[in-house]
Design a protein around this motif. Structure first.
Motif, PDB file in Angstrom:
ATOM      1  N   MET A   1       0.941  -1.123  -0.117  1.00  0.00           N
ATOM      2  CA  MET A   1      -0.021  -0.175  -0.032  1.00  0.00           C
ATOM      3  C   MET A   1       0.813   1.302   0.082  1.00  0.00           C
ATOM      4  SD  MET A   1      -2.738   1.329   2.816  1.00  0.00           S
ATOM      5  CE  MET A   1      -1.974   1.050   4.112  1.00  0.00           C
ATOM      6  N   VAL A   2       0.530   2.153  -0.931  1.00  0.00           N
ATOM      7  CA  VAL A   2       1.092   3.353  -0.937  1.00  0.00           C
ATOM      8  C   VAL A   2       0.316   4.752  -0.616  1.00  0.00           C
ATOM      9  CG1 VAL A   2       2.540   5.035  -2.505  1.00  0.00           C
ATOM     10  CG2 VAL A   2       2.740   2.674  -2.871  1.00  0.00           C
ATOM     11  N   VAL A   3       0.859   5.359   0.245  1.00  0.00           N
ATOM     12  CA  VAL A   3       0.060   6.702   0.652  1.00  0.00           C
ATOM     13  C   VAL A   3       0.724   7.714   0.241  1.00  0.00           C
ATOM     14  CG1 VAL A   3      -0.696   8.037   2.733  1.00  0.00           C
ATOM     15  CG2 VAL A   3      -0.720   5.601   2.744  1.00  0.00           C
ATOM     16  N   GLY A   4       0.322   8.720  -0.491  1.00  0.00           N
ATOM     17  CA  GLY A   4       0.957   9.973  -1.037  1.00  0.00           C
ATOM     18  C   GLY A   4       0.171  11.219  -0.261  1.00  0.00           C
ATOM     19  N   VAL A   5       1.187  12.240   0.137  1.00  0.00           N
ATOM     20  CA  VAL A   5       0.671  13.408   0.701  1.00  0.00           C
ATOM     21  C   VAL A   5       1.162  14.509   0.084  1.00  0.00           C
ATOM     22  CG1 VAL A   5       0.573  14.737   2.930  1.00  0.00           C
ATOM     23  CG2 VAL A   5       0.444  12.164   3.113  1.00  0.00           C
ATOM     24  N   LEU A   6       0.358  15.362  -0.422  1.00  0.00           N
ATOM     25  CA  LEU A   6       0.570  16.654  -1.014  1.00  0.00           C
ATOM     26  C   LEU A   6       0.405  17.705  -0.169  1.00  0.00           C
ATOM     27  CD1 LEU A   6       1.216  18.650  -3.589  1.00  0.00           C
ATOM     28  CD2 LEU A   6      -1.239  18.149  -4.016  1.00  0.00           C
ATOM     29  N   HIS A   7       1.349  18.281   0.356  1.00  0.00           N
ATOM     30  CA  HIS A   7       1.194  19.673   1.091  1.00  0.00           C
ATOM     31  C   HIS A   7       1.434  20.955   0.109  1.00  0.00           C
ATOM     32  CE1 HIS A   7       2.518  22.779   4.186  1.00  0.00           C
ATOM     33  NE2 HIS A   7       1.409  21.923   5.092  1.00  0.00           N
ATOM     34  N   ILE A   8       0.316  21.919   0.407  1.00  0.00           N
ATOM     35  CA  ILE A   8       0.107  23.071  -0.593  1.00  0.00           C
ATOM     36  C   ILE A   8       0.283  24.323   0.360  1.00  0.00           C
ATOM     37  CG2 ILE A   8      -0.758  24.147  -2.367  1.00  0.00           C
ATOM     38  CD1 ILE A   8      -2.192  21.691  -3.008  1.00  0.00           C
ATOM     39  N   GLU A   9       1.092  25.173   0.188  1.00  0.00           N
ATOM     40  CA  GLU A   9       0.971  26.708   0.732  1.00  0.00           C
ATOM     41  C   GLU A   9       0.455  27.569  -0.207  1.00  0.00           C
ATOM     42  OE1 GLU A   9       1.693  27.597   4.091  1.00  0.00           O
ATOM     43  OE2 GLU A   9       2.313  25.412   4.475  1.00  0.00           O
ATOM     44  N   LEU A  10      -0.712  28.240   0.139  1.00  0.00           N
ATOM     45  CA  LEU A  10      -1.514  29.173  -0.649  1.00  0.00           C
ATOM     46  C   LEU A  10      -1.327  30.706  -0.245  1.00  0.00           C
ATOM     47  CD1 LEU A  10      -4.423  27.026  -1.156  1.00  0.00           C
ATOM     48  CD2 LEU A  10      -2.809  27.207  -2.810  1.00  0.00           C
ATOM     49  N   SER A  11      -1.602  31.480  -1.003  1.00  0.00           N
ATOM     50  CA  SER A  11      -1.840  32.973  -0.767  1.00  0.00           C
ATOM     51  C   SER A  11      -3.105  33.252  -1.647  1.00  0.00           C
ATOM     52  CB  SER A  11      -0.868  33.757  -1.283  1.00  0.00           C
ATOM     53  OG  SER A  11      -1.204  35.180  -1.184  1.00  0.00           O
ATOM     54  N   LEU A  12      -4.033  33.763  -0.834  1.00  0.00           N
ATOM     55  CA  LEU A  12      -5.391  34.295  -1.170  1.00  0.00           C
ATOM     56  C   LEU A  12      -5.549  35.746  -1.301  1.00  0.00           C
ATOM     57  CD1 LEU A  12      -5.713  31.835   0.827  1.00  0.00           C
ATOM     58  CD2 LEU A  12      -8.023  31.998  -0.165  1.00  0.00           C
ATOM     59  N   ALA A  13      -5.801  36.485  -2.546  1.00  0.00           N
ATOM     60  CA  ALA A  13      -5.660  37.650  -2.753  1.00  0.00           C
ATOM     61  C   ALA A  13      -6.809  38.687  -2.414  1.00  0.00           C
ATOM     62  CB  ALA A  13      -5.327  38.221  -4.205  1.00  0.00           C
ATOM     63  N   SER A  14      -8.199  37.800  -2.574  1.00  0.00           N
ATOM     64  CA  SER A  14      -9.154  38.684  -2.724  1.00  0.00           C
ATOM     65  C   SER A  14      -9.980  38.578  -1.181  1.00  0.00           C
ATOM     66  CB  SER A  14     -10.326  37.853  -3.652  1.00  0.00           C
ATOM     67  OG  SER A  14     -10.421  36.648  -3.590  1.00  0.00           O
ATOM     68  N   PRO A  15      -9.965  37.469  -0.372  1.00  0.00           N
ATOM     69  CA  PRO A  15     -10.785  37.634   0.967  1.00  0.00           C
ATOM     70  C   PRO A  15     -10.407  38.800   1.672  1.00  0.00           C
ATOM     71  CG  PRO A  15      -9.242  35.867   1.027  1.00  0.00           C
ATOM     72  CD  PRO A  15      -8.979  36.484  -0.491  1.00  0.00           C
ATOM     73  N   THR A  16     -11.552  39.651   2.401  1.00  0.00           N
ATOM     74  CA  THR A  16     -11.404  40.426   3.161  1.00  0.00           C
ATOM     75  C   THR A  16     -11.803  40.104   4.752  1.00  0.00           C
ATOM     76  OG1 THR A  16     -13.595  41.357   2.715  1.00  0.00           O
ATOM     77  CG2 THR A  16     -11.865  42.140   1.659  1.00  0.00           C
TER      78      THR A  16
END
Length: 93
Positions: A1-16
């Motif tokens: 069994m193979v487990v994959g993890v993707l970790h993503i750092e995001l910037s959001l421009a529009s939320p106030t």
């Protein structure tokens, strides 16, 4: 069994506000869940309305399909107009 993890750092421009951030992230995560059948969650920066950190998990019996799915998820996130990818990492175990 193979487990994959993707970790993503995001910037959001529009939320106030945090409420608007949650709306944007919920929409993105719901679309990714439906399209790729993955598990996804916000794992850091919950108190910041301009940053987000997501973790995506995928499981299979071989490493190649896991890597392909996580790469496709990453491409879909990069194409999304509501977020900017700051950094990402894929880990297979």
């Amino acid at each position: 069994m193979v487990v994959g993890v993707l970790h993503i750092e995001l910037s959001l421009a529009s939320p106030t506000s945090l409420k608007e951030k949650r709306r944007i992230l919920k929409g993105l995560m719901d679309r990714l869940r439906r399209r790729f059948n993955i598990s996804i969650a916000e794992v850091d920066h919950q108190d910041s309305w301009r940053r987000a950190s997501l973790a995506v998990a995928c499981v299979s019996n071989q490493s190649n399909p896991v890597y392909q799915v996580l790469s496709q998820v990453m491409n879909a996130v990069e194409r999304d107009g509501g977020v900017v990818v700051l950094d990402y990492a894929i880990e297979l175990r």
